[in-house]
Design an enzyme around this catalytic site. Sequence first.
Site, PDB file in Angstrom:
ATOM      1  CB  CYS B  80      -0.998  -0.038   1.159  1.00 11.92           C
ATOM      2  SG  CYS B  80      -2.339   1.156   0.994  1.00 11.92           S
ATOM      3  CG  HIS B 186      -3.767  -3.560   3.036  1.00  8.39           C
ATOM      4  ND1 HIS B 186      -2.769  -3.053   3.843  1.00  8.39           N
ATOM      5  CD2 HIS B 186      -4.368  -2.481   2.481  1.00  8.39           C
ATOM      6  CE1 HIS B 186      -2.781  -1.734   3.784  1.00  8.39           C
ATOM      7  NE2 HIS B 186      -3.748  -1.360   2.964  1.00  8.39           N
ATOM      8  CD  GLU B 188      -1.495  -6.046   5.470  1.00  2.00           C
ATOM      9  OE1 GLU B 188      -1.173  -6.477   4.348  1.00  2.00           O
ATOM     10  OE2 GLU B 188      -1.693  -4.842   5.705  1.00  2.00           O
TER      11      GLU B 188
END
Lengths: 254, 206
Positions: B80, B186, B188
């Site tokens: 990001c 993202h 994660e």
Amino acid sequence: MIKNRIIPLLLLKDGRMVKTIKFDKQGFRDVGNPSTAARVYDAQRADELIFLDISASQEDRKIFFDLVRQVAEECFMPLGVGGGIRSINDIREVLKIGADKVIINTAAVENPKFIMEAVQKFGSSTIVISIDAKKNENEQYEVMTHGGTKKTGLDVIELSKEVEKIGAGEIMITSIEREGTMRGLDLVLVEKIVESVKVPVIACGGVDSLEDFKRGFLRTAVSAISAGSIFHFTDQSPIMTRNYLFNQGISVRP
Amino acid sequence: MIAIIDYGMGNLRSIAKAIEYVGGHVLVTDKVNDIKKADKIILPGIGAFRDGIAELKKNGLDLELKESIIEKGKPFLGICLGMQMLAKRSYEFGEFDGLGFIDAEVVHFNYDVLNGLKVPHVGWNDVIFNGSHILFRGIPDSCDFYFVHSYHLVPSNKMLVAATCNYGVDFVAAIHKDNIFATQFHPEKSQKYGLKFLENFINWQC
């Protein structure tokens, strides 16, 4: 194509997960351990999770960082955290322990300068402004703060435009009269907000059925619908909700 | 050891926890010496461009990143804002210089082509791979990853684009250049396939 989001909502009071009705803290029901719930929602592939410490502002204290940490450890989905967040350090702290976005309610009304600073520091997309609305005696939607206990005299549309202008990344709108009642979303209110701003809107308060999610996404350009009771007290899960919506031709994650 | 760069504003625990979950050994750090010792580096991303760069510079992390990534060629993952900061320039709240590791600019979504779509672009959206890459191994093309951003990266060399996404306009979802891989989404926060992507990064020998 961007997908409509279904967001389970966890409310916290005195370190326990609760479910309120119309924000009434006396009549709340204890619904268990927040980190267990987070684990279940993660397993059910919820699109996102929102975790609010509802009594933090009222009790003039900070959010329970330990509980945020425990909940965050269970999430591989985006986690929004709110309740008593009033400083840049508060934001930094919750992001550091596992939140991805912060949700700010009372401080957005009391201290717009803080919101501007937060946006400059953490970017618009990290800052979600939550607005609690209640119809006043003139049938206007008025902004309430401190967990729905304080009238502000502000109109919800005006505040929505204002927080958009100072850089909020998303607006979460909750109807206090519908919250916890499972009487359906207030789509008039939701539509008013969605039409007034260019940022994504999360609708909250009153979802009563899978059809209600469908109505919300079909009748308004809302980006996400957040719900607590329907997931706590019925056998509906985020994954079943998405399956239903998918089969109804609504854009959700398969 | 994988160093996750702490510049005071990322969702640090989110990324550390995800890497640990898929078997990686991580150190969240703001120390130049830790980065020197790291085998791989992750620059996570939540925050605004100007402050992000300023924080990196304040601690001399920008110079060490250059040393580790450009000179020594350590495998690097930017996420990001961690991707956007690789660019030469960003137009977020003004005009600011980035790390300049990639010849690219960071621009805001253009409302004129969005047809009423809301900004920031928040939520799950399909990522279209541009050819195959080892970090996408085991992940179906066009599956959903989680995005949250108002700005996106525009590289001058389109050959660097590893994946795209559509939000009114096709934009860069991932870039790859030698030992540098970076994503706008993202991983994660993208559940199963996000974790698979991070597992691939742990195993990446470039």
